[in-house]
Write an enzyme that holds these catalytic residues in place. Structure first.
Site, PDB file in Angstrom:
ATOM      1  N   PHE A  61      41.666  45.684  34.171  1.00 12.96           N
ATOM      2  CA  PHE A  61      42.476  44.841  33.272  1.00 12.96           C
ATOM      3  C   PHE A  61      43.659  44.198  34.022  1.00 12.96           C
ATOM      4  CE2 PHE A  61      45.768  45.511  29.604  1.00 12.96           C
ATOM      5  CZ  PHE A  61      45.835  44.157  29.371  1.00 12.96           C
ATOM      6  N   ILE A  62      44.579  45.010  34.467  1.00 11.57           N
ATOM      7  CA  ILE A  62      45.800  44.450  35.059  1.00 11.57           C
ATOM      8  C   ILE A  62      45.483  43.829  36.428  1.00 11.57           C
ATOM      9  CG2 ILE A  62      48.131  45.010  35.888  1.00 11.57           C
ATOM     10  CD1 ILE A  62      48.182  47.237  33.691  1.00 11.57           C
ATOM     11  N   TYR A  75      47.068  63.138  33.269  1.00 10.10           N
ATOM     12  CA  TYR A  75      47.242  61.740  33.693  1.00 10.10           C
ATOM     13  C   TYR A  75      48.730  61.446  33.952  1.00 10.10           C
ATOM     14  CZ  TYR A  75      47.784  56.678  33.134  1.00 10.10           C
ATOM     15  OH  TYR A  75      48.132  55.356  33.314  1.00 10.10           O
ATOM     16  N   LYS A 115      37.623  48.137  28.840  1.00  9.37           N
ATOM     17  CA  LYS A 115      38.148  49.507  28.807  1.00  9.37           C
ATOM     18  C   LYS A 115      37.662  50.250  27.554  1.00  9.37           C
ATOM     19  CE  LYS A 115      42.388  50.325  30.076  1.00  9.37           C
ATOM     20  NZ  LYS A 115      43.868  50.272  30.142  1.00  9.37           N
TER      21      LYS A 115
HETATM   22  N1  LIG Z   1      46.905  49.292  30.520  1.00  7.38           N
HETATM   23  C1  LIG Z   1      47.932  50.081  30.216  1.00  7.38           C
HETATM   24  O1  LIG Z   1      48.399  50.110  29.061  1.00  7.38           O
HETATM   25  C2  LIG Z   1      48.560  50.945  31.283  1.00  7.38           C
HETATM   26  C3  LIG Z   1      49.697  51.695  30.933  1.00  7.38           C
HETATM   27  C4  LIG Z   1      50.288  52.492  31.905  1.00  7.38           C
HETATM   28  C5  LIG Z   1      49.778  52.534  33.194  1.00  7.38           C
HETATM   29  N2  LIG Z   1      48.664  51.828  33.496  1.00  7.38           N
HETATM   30  C6  LIG Z   1      48.152  51.915  34.872  1.00  7.38           C
HETATM   31  O2  LIG Z   1      47.950  50.607  35.366  1.00  7.38           O
HETATM   32  C7  LIG Z   1      46.847  50.592  36.283  1.00  7.38           C
HETATM   33  C8  LIG Z   1      45.834  49.552  35.830  1.00  7.38           C
HETATM   34  O3  LIG Z   1      45.393  49.928  34.522  1.00  7.38           O
HETATM   35  P1  LIG Z   1      44.379  49.057  33.688  1.00  7.38           P
HETATM   36  O4  LIG Z   1      44.849  49.074  32.284  1.00  7.38           O
HETATM   37  O5  LIG Z   1      44.150  47.766  34.375  1.00  7.38           O
HETATM   38  O6  LIG Z   1      43.103  49.996  33.752  1.00  7.38           O
HETATM   39  P2  LIG Z   1      41.616  49.709  34.254  1.00  7.38           P
HETATM   40  O7  LIG Z   1      40.887  50.973  34.034  1.00  7.38           O
HETATM   41  O8  LIG Z   1      41.105  48.467  33.626  1.00  7.38           O
HETATM   42  O9  LIG Z   1      41.828  49.433  35.817  1.00  7.38           O
HETATM   43  C9  LIG Z   1      41.734  50.428  36.790  1.00  7.38           C
HETATM   44  C10 LIG Z   1      40.721  49.969  37.823  1.00  7.38           C
HETATM   45  O10 LIG Z   1      40.635  50.965  38.834  1.00  7.38           O
HETATM   46  C11 LIG Z   1      39.280  51.113  39.187  1.00  7.38           C
HETATM   47  N3  LIG Z   1      39.083  52.457  39.710  1.00  7.38           N
HETATM   48  C12 LIG Z   1      39.112  53.625  39.011  1.00  7.38           C
HETATM   49  N4  LIG Z   1      38.848  54.644  39.830  1.00  7.38           N
HETATM   50  C13 LIG Z   1      38.654  54.117  41.074  1.00  7.38           C
HETATM   51  C14 LIG Z   1      38.317  54.669  42.328  1.00  7.38           C
HETATM   52  N5  LIG Z   1      38.137  55.977  42.464  1.00  7.38           N
HETATM   53  N6  LIG Z   1      38.173  53.840  43.387  1.00  7.38           N
HETATM   54  C15 LIG Z   1      38.338  52.491  43.256  1.00  7.38           C
HETATM   55  N7  LIG Z   1      38.645  51.919  42.073  1.00  7.38           N
HETATM   56  C16 LIG Z   1      38.795  52.727  40.991  1.00  7.38           C
HETATM   57  C17 LIG Z   1      38.491  50.886  37.903  1.00  7.38           C
HETATM   58  O11 LIG Z   1      37.142  50.525  38.173  1.00  7.38           O
HETATM   59  C18 LIG Z   1      39.303  49.790  37.246  1.00  7.38           C
HETATM   60  O12 LIG Z   1      38.814  48.513  37.592  1.00  7.38           O
HETATM   61  C19 LIG Z   1      46.302  52.004  36.313  1.00  7.38           C
HETATM   62  O13 LIG Z   1      46.841  52.652  37.425  1.00  7.38           O
HETATM   63  C20 LIG Z   1      46.816  52.615  35.021  1.00  7.38           C
HETATM   64  O14 LIG Z   1      46.938  54.001  35.106  1.00  7.38           O
HETATM   65  C21 LIG Z   1      48.047  51.024  32.577  1.00  7.38           C
END
Ligand SMILES: NC(=O)c1ccc[n+]([C@@H]2O[C@H](COP(=O)([O-])OP(=O)(O)OC[C@H]3O[C@@H](n4cnc5c(N)ncnc54)[C@H](O)[C@@H]3O)[C@@H](O)[C@H]2O)c1
Length: 334
Positions: free
Chosen positions: A21-22, A160, A199
């Site tokens: 996503f991000i 987490y 997601k």
């Molecule tokens: N979306 C939110 O509300 C939110 C809030 C707080 C923190 N975060 C953090 O922001 C970051 C991005 O979150 P997001 O919402 O885009 O989530 P997301 O799950 O869409 O993105 C995470 C990405 O990491 C990849 N990934 C996971 N495990 C992996 C691995 N072992 N090796 C390589 N790639 C791997 C996934 O395939 C995915 O594309 C994350 O670190 C998440 O913890 C997000």
């Protein structure tokens, strides 16, 4: 929209988790605004493996990257062999988004391995390349501490949140040992917006309720949802924070929220207003212990040190998101 005066053209930029996503929103931010930047996405994408909670182990999806013209490296951050695929690049900026992002995973070992151990490797890469590194932390580091949540008072209440908390400690120590490095952690609150659909059940309630409503179903919320508050932040403001983090010369950790908590009821009501429905609300008991009842980011230090200013109100964010919510209704999620 350009968020600062750094010229990212000719810069080499790594985005781990870039199929998520991000990360994918960041990739397109650079592609659209700095066509001469060299963006490298590193992501393991999704396999069919699931956790005990039934959710996929990673949510990266190729559809988030359709139209992206940079480099894509499929690799696992847990694998040194895969990370070595990045050795040929010298990065100027690293945005570390890859993680197990599902806050309800209870397998502590895989969470800690994935979110924590890989961070050492990425810090080492940033040091070697002399790159600025901006990494994703989370409001989950606060657990259910009362609002407003302020940097310096943390109490993670799930594996987490703990994994993100540990990353911050590692970053602090690494920064102390390497004072010339810029290492910035961003504690995202509840992010919503385009790119989150894949997601699935871990996407924001904005898209989940939007699709319930489009299915003609009454939005279902926990009892007392008019009092369950969250600091919902639009993806555009999260991109703003990541970009502005590149301007600072000082390492640190910052909250990324709006500072203005809103209720789940507000989300359901705004969606119904925008979608032109009048389905009411159905309430059911909250099954979770230790559920965060109220989050509100204290963003004073983010404003002061990163010049961050959230721009998208919940009303404007939901309104602008509606066409995308409609487009993805019934879209294959696998
Ligand atoms: N979306 C939110 O509300 C939110 C809030 C707080 C923190 N975060 C953090 O922001 C970051 C991005 O979150 P997001 O919402 O885009 O989530 P997301 O799950 O869409 O993105 C995470 C990405 O990491 C990849 N990934 C996971 N495990 C992996 C691995 N072992 N090796 C390589 N790639 C791997 C996934 O395939 C995915 O594309 C994350 O670190 C998440 O913890 C997000």
């Amino acid at each position: 929209m350009i968020h600062n005066n750094i010229d990212f053209n000719k810069k080499t930029i790594l985005i781990t988790g870039g199929a998520g996503f991000i990360g994918s929103n960041l990739a397109f931010y650079f592609q659209e605004n700095y066509p001469d930047s060299h963006v490298v996405v590193f992501d393991c994408f999704r396999s069919e493996a699931t956790f005990a909670n039934g959710n996929l182990q990673s949510f990266g999806h190729y559809k988030n990257l359709i139209g992206f013209v940079g480099d894509v490296v499929c690799g696992n951050i847990n694998s040194k062999v895969d990370l070595a695929l990045l050795d040929d690049y010298k990065f100027d900026f690293i945005f570390h988004q890859a993680a197990i992002s599902d806050t309800r995973v209870h397998d502590q070992e895989i969470l800690m391995r994935t979110n924590v151990n890989s961070f050492y490797d990425l810090l080492a890469k940033a040091k070697y390349d002399d790159a600025v590194i901006v990494y994703a932390s989370s409001a989950a580091t606060y657990g259910s501490l009362p609002s407003p949540q302020t940097i310096g008072k943390e109490n993670p209440e799930n594996p987490y949140g703990f994994s993100k908390y540990v990353m911050e400690q590692i970053a602090r120590q690494y920064g102390k040992e390497n004072p010339d490095m810029v290492i910035v952690g961003l504690r995202f609150f509840n992010v919503y917006g385009a790119g989150e659909y894949y997601k699935a059940k871990t996407a924001s309630m904005v898209i989940q309720l939007g699709h319930q409503i489009l299915n003609g179903k009454t939005p279902r919320l926990f009892n007392g949802s008019n009092k369950i508050m969250r600091d919902f932040i639009n993806i555009d403001d999260v991109i703003q924070a990541n970009i502005k983090a590149c301007n600072t010369t000082q390492s640190g950790v910052y909250n990324v929220g709006t500072g203005k908590p809103r209720s789940f009821q507000d989300i359901a009501d705004l969606l119904q207003q925008e979608l032109g429905t009048n389905l009411g609300t159905e309430y059911f008991p909250n099954p979770y212990d230790g559920y965060q009842m109220d989050t509100q980011a204290d963003i004073n230090s983010t404003r002061d040190n990163l010049n961050f200013e959230p721009k998208v109100s919940l009303e404007a964010g939901i309104k602008a998101y509606i066409p995308e919510i409609r487009r993805l209704h019934n879209e294959d999620i696998s």
